[in-house]
Enzyme design. Structure first.
Site, PDB file in Angstrom:
ATOM      1  CB  THR A  46      -0.893   0.005   1.263  1.00  0.00           C
ATOM      2  OG1 THR A  46      -1.472   1.294   1.433  1.00  0.00           O
ATOM      3  CG2 THR A  46      -0.099  -0.312   2.522  1.00  0.00           C
ATOM      4  CE1 TYR A  88      -3.715  -2.197   5.302  1.00  0.00           C
ATOM      5  CE2 TYR A  88      -3.329   0.056   4.560  1.00  0.00           C
ATOM      6  CZ  TYR A  88      -3.563  -1.274   4.279  1.00  0.00           C
ATOM      7  OH  TYR A  88      -3.641  -1.690   2.979  1.00  0.00           O
TER       8      TYR A  88
END
Ligand code: UDP
Length: 330
Positions: free
Chosen positions: A121, A145
């Site tokens: 990501t 995250y």
């Protein structure tokens, strides 16, 4: 003729995973999806791909699957992906994302699966200082995250160093949006908070108002700018990554975006245009940890894979997302 390569896709019942499975089906690969269905949808796994429901934490089940099938590669999507939840439940994110990825890599090595594609990501970059963001920009994730994904990347890279036959591609996604242009699958999680999905649900009356998180960013219209990539173009990048590894290329990292961004207000305008419907908005403060702008430099992806995106057009992205939402019952 030898049979088509068999690919294990973890998390293949989810949004990006299911579109990648569709692209793999169409490219002639044999596909087995392994998904715990915590947020995935069994009907999103289109045949001839097969679905085995199971969790990566169930190492006995995973081990017997890998012993039974001769996979030539693993594409690993399965993960928890909600940033605010990662802040309130960090240990869940480190366990579900980082520890289970470690277990999957161990299982891959045990069964001599040589190729591994990892869903990463843009969150590994945090709030980048320079745009567009290239793969060698500083890594500075600002939430659990992003850290859970970056740690997984490091573990994967260390495993590759130690076991030279094992090679990987890491794909760092920017803002993924849209749906299969033929309407077979799309983003199926009603609670998904992504901007384009939320805007489509709002014009369809399924959500009362769209909140605009922050109107005081240093951007031309004051709202956040993101690089929205169509999920079908991203799915294709995974197929090209498999071909890249099959051609004996080195392990590598690629940013996945188009190289230009749209503001929240530009997305709202596109959704109103495509739907022909008004969109109720409400301005709210910035969300914690949201950078002002996030735009990928996709040159490496284009050059190395000869990736030729087909949907690099915000109206095409919004149209496919809107059509998908419209045909949903909720
Ligand atoms: N955003 C917004 N309202 C929403 C959802 C998102 O204003 O209901 C904004 C968000 O602040 C960011 C952009 O839209 O600037 C994209 O957010 P999204 O949650 O889709 O993805 P993120 O960039 O956070 O991964």
């Amino acid at each position: 003729m030898s049979p088509a390569p068999k690919i294990l896709v973890t998390g293949g019942a989810g949004y990006i995973g299911s579109h990648t499975v569709l692209a793999l089906n169409e490219a002639g690969y044999r596909v087995v999806v392994y998904d715990n269905l915590s947020s995935g949808h069994p009907e999103a796994v289109l045949p001839p791909a097969k679905l085995l429901a199971g969790d990566l934490g169930d190492s006995a089940k995973l081990d017997s699957l890998l012993a039974e099938e001769q996979f030539s590669a693993i594409i690993h999507f399965a993960a928890s992906i909600v940033v605010p939840e990662s802040i309130s439940h960090p240990l869940h994110y480190y366990h579900n994302n980082t520890i289970k990825t470690t277990g999957l890599i161990q299982a891959a090595l045990k069964h001599q699966i040589r190729h591994f594609i990892f869903s990463s990501t843009a969150a590994v970059y945090g709030s980048p200082e320079h745009l567009p963001v290239s793969e060698n920009a500083p890594l500075n994730p600002i939430n659990p995250y992003g850290r859970s994904k970056l740690m997984s990347e490091w573990i994967l890279r260390d495993a590759t160093q130690a076991y030279p036959y094992f090679r990987h591609v890491i794909l760092r996604y920017f803002n993924v949006a849209g749906a299969d242009p033929r309407g077979r699958i799309g983003q199926s999680t009603p609670e998904a908070t992504h901007l384009i999905k939320a805007a489509c649900r709002t014009v369809l009356g399924r959500k009362e108002k769209l909140e605009i998180f922050g109107t005081d960013y240093p951007t031309p219209d004051g709202t956040g700018i993101r690089d929205y990539i169509h999920v079908t173009d991203l799915a294709k990048a995974h197929v090209l990554a498999l071909e890249h590894l099959a051609a004996d290329s080195d392990s590598d990292i690629f940013n996945c975006g188009y190289g230009h961004g749209y503001s929240v207000r530009e997305i709202i305008a596109a959704v109103q245009k495509i739907s022909g419907l008004p969109l109720q908005t409400h301005t709210s403060p910035r969300r914690t940890g949201d950078p002002a702008q996030l735009v990928a430099d996709p040159e490496k992806l284009r050059r190395t894979f000869n990736w030729k995106p087909q949907f690099d057009d915000i109206e095409k992205i919004v149209k496919s997302a809107y059509q998908w939402e419209k045909q949903r019952p909720y």
